[in-house]
Design an enzyme around this catalytic site. Sequence first.
Site, short mmCIF file in Angstrom:
data_model
loop_
_atom_site.label_atom_id
_atom_site.label_comp_id
_atom_site.label_asym_id
_atom_site.label_seq_id
_atom_site.Cartn_x
_atom_site.Cartn_y
_atom_site.Cartn_z
N GLU A 122 81.31 29.60 168.14
CA GLU A 122 80.60 29.32 169.41
C GLU A 122 81.26 29.96 170.64
O GLU A 122 81.49 29.30 171.64
CB GLU A 122 80.48 27.81 169.61
CG GLU A 122 79.73 27.14 168.48
CD GLU A 122 79.65 25.62 168.60
OE1 GLU A 122 80.19 25.07 169.57
OE2 GLU A 122 79.04 24.99 167.71
N ASN A 149 80.74 32.33 163.70
CA ASN A 149 79.73 31.29 163.51
C ASN A 149 79.21 30.82 164.87
O ASN A 149 80.00 30.57 165.79
CB ASN A 149 80.39 30.11 162.78
CG ASN A 149 79.42 29.06 162.28
OD1 ASN A 149 78.45 29.37 161.59
ND2 ASN A 149 79.68 27.81 162.63
N HIS A 186 70.69 24.88 163.90
CA HIS A 186 70.30 23.53 164.33
C HIS A 186 68.99 23.66 165.09
O HIS A 186 68.95 24.17 166.22
CB HIS A 186 71.37 22.95 165.27
CG HIS A 186 72.68 22.69 164.60
ND1 HIS A 186 72.82 21.78 163.58
CD2 HIS A 186 73.90 23.24 164.78
CE1 HIS A 186 74.08 21.76 163.18
NE2 HIS A 186 74.76 22.64 163.89
N GLU A 189 74.81 25.44 159.07
CA GLU A 189 74.75 24.04 159.51
C GLU A 189 73.30 23.59 159.65
O GLU A 189 72.94 22.87 160.60
CB GLU A 189 75.49 23.87 160.85
CG GLU A 189 76.92 24.35 160.82
CD GLU A 189 77.66 24.18 162.13
OE1 GLU A 189 77.18 23.44 163.03
OE2 GLU A 189 78.74 24.78 162.28
N ASP A 245 69.87 22.05 160.05
CA ASP A 245 69.12 20.80 160.17
C ASP A 245 67.92 21.07 161.07
O ASP A 245 67.98 21.93 161.96
CB ASP A 245 69.97 19.60 160.63
CG ASP A 245 70.78 19.85 161.87
OD1 ASP A 245 70.47 20.77 162.65
OD2 ASP A 245 71.75 19.10 162.09
O1 9MR Z 1 78.76 17.02 163.14
C1 9MR Z 1 79.90 17.09 163.96
C2 9MR Z 1 80.06 15.77 164.70
O2 9MR Z 1 80.42 14.76 163.78
C3 9MR Z 1 81.12 15.91 165.76
O3 9MR Z 1 81.17 14.75 166.53
C4 9MR Z 1 80.83 17.12 166.63
C5 9MR Z 1 81.89 17.29 167.67
O4 9MR Z 1 81.81 18.49 168.33
O5 9MR Z 1 80.77 18.27 165.83
C6 9MR Z 1 79.71 18.22 164.93
O6 9MR Z 1 79.64 19.43 164.21
C7 9MR Z 1 79.35 20.59 165.01
C8 9MR Z 1 79.99 21.77 164.32
O7 9MR Z 1 81.36 21.55 164.14
C9 9MR Z 1 79.77 23.04 165.11
N1 9MR Z 1 78.37 23.26 165.37
C10 9MR Z 1 77.66 22.15 165.94
C11 9MR Z 1 77.85 20.90 165.11
C12 9MR Z 1 77.01 19.78 165.64
O8 9MR Z 1 77.43 19.41 166.91
#
Ligand code: 9MR
Length: 445
Positions: A168, A210, A247, A276, A278
């Site tokens: 990111e 990513n 997402h 990832e 969804d």
């Molecule tokens: O799913 C993850 C959630 O449990 C955490 O609280 C969050 C914190 O930033 O991160 C989520 O996973 C993220 C991933 O690491 C990177 N891409 C976005 C995902 C969803 O926020």
Amino acid sequence: MTRARTSPHRRRRLISIGTAAAVLLTSAITTGIAATSAQAAGSTLQAAAAESGRYFGVAIAGHKLSDSQYTTIANREFNMVTAENEMKLDATEPNQNQFNFSAGDQIVNWALQNGKQVRGHTLAWHSQQPGWMQNMEGSSLRNAMLNHVTQVATHYRGKIHSWDVVNEAFEDGSSGARRNSNLQRTGNDWIEAAFRAARQADPGAKLCYNDYNTDNWSHAKTQAVYNMVRDFKSRGVPIDCVGFQAHFNSGNPVPNNYHETLGNFAALGVDVQITELDIAGSGTSQAEQYRGIMQACLAVERCTGISVWGVRDSDSWRASDTPLLFDGNGNKKLAYSYALDALNAGGTGDGDGGDPGTGDCTVVVTRAEEWNDRFNVTFRVTDTSSWRVAIRLQGGQSLQNSWNATVSGTSGTLTATPNGNGNSFGITLYKNGSTGTPSATCSTT
Ligand code: 9MR
């Protein structure tokens, strides 16, 4: 004779680019075919994906490994695991130079004990930094980041299929700029420095960039990431793959050019992975979008795998969007059936990603004009002027017409070779009940 000629499996390059209709809409007829082959083929997501050499993965949360419904589904359906939070910077280096791998190890061990592979997530990110790192800037931060990459990638060396080395790093919106983070402020070369450190620490892992909101080919952020990857490839920065978080919700809908995005990145000589996935929603609408994503990946040979971001809707980081393939009770949703059927219906390519830079050729397939009974498909070959393209028609489709190449065959698999009109050619196909876009494979002759 090229090495590729002795190993045709690895010499192929395929990118299939279609329209919204080709990617996202599947006719009742195609659905029927998919349902039939599903019975003969994979009855789980991992088995269905494996038919084309792809993996199907899931994000796992360590604290849920004691939930037997959760582990039963995860174990049965998926063969790639990503730690949802346990391998992030705050988890693995809570105090500077004091590493804690216990939560990450728990997930990696569960995966490996159950015969699964692991995606590492993530080595360098502006978010979920430990407090000590959040307050750092400049060369001390650069060194701390590189040390983190080295230590974590070394700890997991040999156990990781792919690392999200950098996560990111670009702004949303129209700027196409890098995200203004403390890491970015250490200098624009921080990303490539992270990739070099990761390669040195674990030469066997594929190294990915990513990001999210990189799905629509026309968006500035997508273009910015593409330009970075192209630059890295041209300068020999060790990057092997690009992760598309995927997402999706009403603010970031599945774009009708998703196929094109994946194909264009793959054409740079990197694998693409959906990392990832969804999709907010429910019912047929959600299921069709899942199907479209499966089809887009299957159509791009170097789309080597798909991971969803959680097992059941109740496990999702945005549970109220019900964005996953199993409901909160662990039941398969309609989206699951559509995804499974799409995987079983198959696609092009073996998904192994091939071997970059060995002189193979690439063919870009574009769905063009459409009529009730027929449609046009155009092909563009790159990398060589001596080529042969095998075009696999779907169902009862048959050739009506062709231009700018010699095309032999009328149904099943056609073969196209140059006829002195360059590297772009086209065909018109009668649908005869099958609306799908054909796949194509290019071989250098
Ligand atoms: O799913 C993850 C959630 O449990 C955490 O609280 C969050 C914190 O930033 O991160 C989520 O996973 C993220 C991933 O690491 C990177 N891409 C976005 C995902 C969803 O926020």
